[in-house]
Write a protein that holds these residues in place. Sequence first.
Motif, PDB file in Angstrom:
ATOM      1  N   SER A  83       2.200  -7.252  11.699  1.00 27.88           N
ATOM      2  CA  SER A  83       3.461  -6.314  11.083  1.00 27.88           C
ATOM      3  C   SER A  83       4.054  -8.001   9.534  1.00 27.88           C
ATOM      4  O   SER A  83       4.191  -7.171   8.623  1.00 27.88           O
ATOM      5  CB  SER A  83       4.645  -7.341  12.346  1.00 27.88           C
ATOM      6  N   ALA A 140       4.233  -6.687   6.190  1.00 37.22           N
ATOM      7  CA  ALA A 140       5.892  -6.267   5.708  1.00 37.22           C
ATOM      8  C   ALA A 140       5.558  -6.568   4.607  1.00 37.22           C
ATOM      9  O   ALA A 140       6.441  -6.275   3.483  1.00 37.22           O
ATOM     10  CB  ALA A 140       6.578  -7.672   6.792  1.00 37.22           C
ATOM     11  N   ILE A 156       5.106  -1.608   1.363  1.00 34.53           N
ATOM     12  CA  ILE A 156       6.005  -0.982   1.244  1.00 34.53           C
ATOM     13  C   ILE A 156       4.893  -0.196   2.429  1.00 34.53           C
ATOM     14  O   ILE A 156       6.255   0.436   3.351  1.00 34.53           O
ATOM     15  CB  ILE A 156       6.086  -0.494   0.174  1.00 34.53           C
ATOM     16  N   VAL A 173       6.456  -1.699   5.860  1.00 32.04           N
ATOM     17  CA  VAL A 173       7.675  -1.371   6.422  1.00 32.04           C
ATOM     18  C   VAL A 173       7.728  -0.179   7.701  1.00 32.04           C
ATOM     19  O   VAL A 173       8.457  -1.083   9.262  1.00 32.04           O
ATOM     20  CB  VAL A 173       8.970  -1.410   5.457  1.00 32.04           C
ATOM     21  N   PRO A 174       7.328   0.723   7.695  1.00 29.34           N
ATOM     22  CA  PRO A 174       7.451   1.258   8.516  1.00 29.34           C
ATOM     23  C   PRO A 174       5.991   0.870   9.781  1.00 29.34           C
ATOM     24  O   PRO A 174       6.910   1.420  11.094  1.00 29.34           O
ATOM     25  CB  PRO A 174       6.826   2.886   7.852  1.00 29.34           C
ATOM     26  N   VAL A 227       5.683  -2.200  10.569  1.00 26.55           N
ATOM     27  CA  VAL A 227       6.728  -3.075  11.812  1.00 26.55           C
ATOM     28  C   VAL A 227       7.664  -2.438  12.461  1.00 26.55           C
ATOM     29  O   VAL A 227       8.083  -2.553  13.543  1.00 26.55           O
ATOM     30  CB  VAL A 227       7.435  -3.837  10.626  1.00 26.55           C
ATOM     31  N   ILE A 228       8.828  -1.753  12.132  1.00 20.53           N
ATOM     32  CA  ILE A 228      10.098  -1.023  13.061  1.00 20.53           C
ATOM     33  C   ILE A 228       8.731  -0.388  13.734  1.00 20.53           C
ATOM     34  O   ILE A 228      10.054  -0.754  14.618  1.00 20.53           O
ATOM     35  CB  ILE A 228      10.015   0.315  11.662  1.00 20.53           C
TER      36      ILE A 228
END
Length: 312
Positions: free
Chosen positions: A145, A149, A152, A155-156, A158-159
Amino acid sequence: MNAFEASSSVRPGGLPTTIPEYLEHLRRSLAGADPALVQDALYDAEEYLRSELAENPGRSEADVIVAVAGSYGAPDEVADIYRDTEVKVQTALRPPAPKPRRSWMGQFFGVIAEPRTYGALFYMLLSLATGIFYFTWVVTGLSLSAGLAVLIIGVPFVILYFGSIRVLSLVEGRIVETMLGERMPRRPLYSSRGQPLLKRIGELFTDPRIWATQLYFLFMLPLGIVYFTVVVTCLSVSLALIAAPIGLVLGHAHVLSLDPWNINSNDQPWLWPIAMLVGVLLLFVTLHIARGVGYLHALLAKHMLVKTAQYD
């Protein structure tokens, strides 16, 4: 049965006019209840209210709440239903209570008749495997992550990683409740799904319970090593002390080594029952250790995996 499936009569006056107000009223009505029960009740309530609102797009939240309250219950009534249902469920799931023992000998040896003892014992053995998995998941997830991070495409990831922590928290909670007997959440932490998506995503990173859960998972590796080592060592030594004299008698062994003493099959037979007695006592001590560790670990899991601060 879902708590909302119980019918009741309510007065529309004084009812909350929005879903967040309904949930807040329900939370206050459940004050003093087990935090895990509160989390389950809030999740069920929001899930039901949101689904009713989605099925009736032309109606306002206030109208939907009045309809739901008239058919299934106001927040106070729903809270009472959940409290009553929890008592019935816990009574049904609770193993039979052992016969009270007043003497110290009865209390010491009676641990062998308590089902929770074996659940705690198995949890300590399993904790090494779960501890390795949790530790690896958190370290790998946080490392990736942090590295992704800035991109781009990261980001998914990390979520998804932070969402997986909530899922694993539920899994660990089910293990703790099944083996250690501590009431844990059976539903995810409810969220205000009426909020914008970005705000809900932001709550994943600002929720203290997410970080407490990750800390718990990191702790599980050293705790799992200690639990597994203690159980395996104590069980091995105690069972060896019990079985070795039997092996000497049956001729399957010639020497029982108890540093700094060595007992062979030809002399010192009076030491054999002493070795067996020590082994039996150590076995019961191990069961008491497992019972105590199970109790303390259940409290740790409840404190770190359940969002108690929300319900105070």
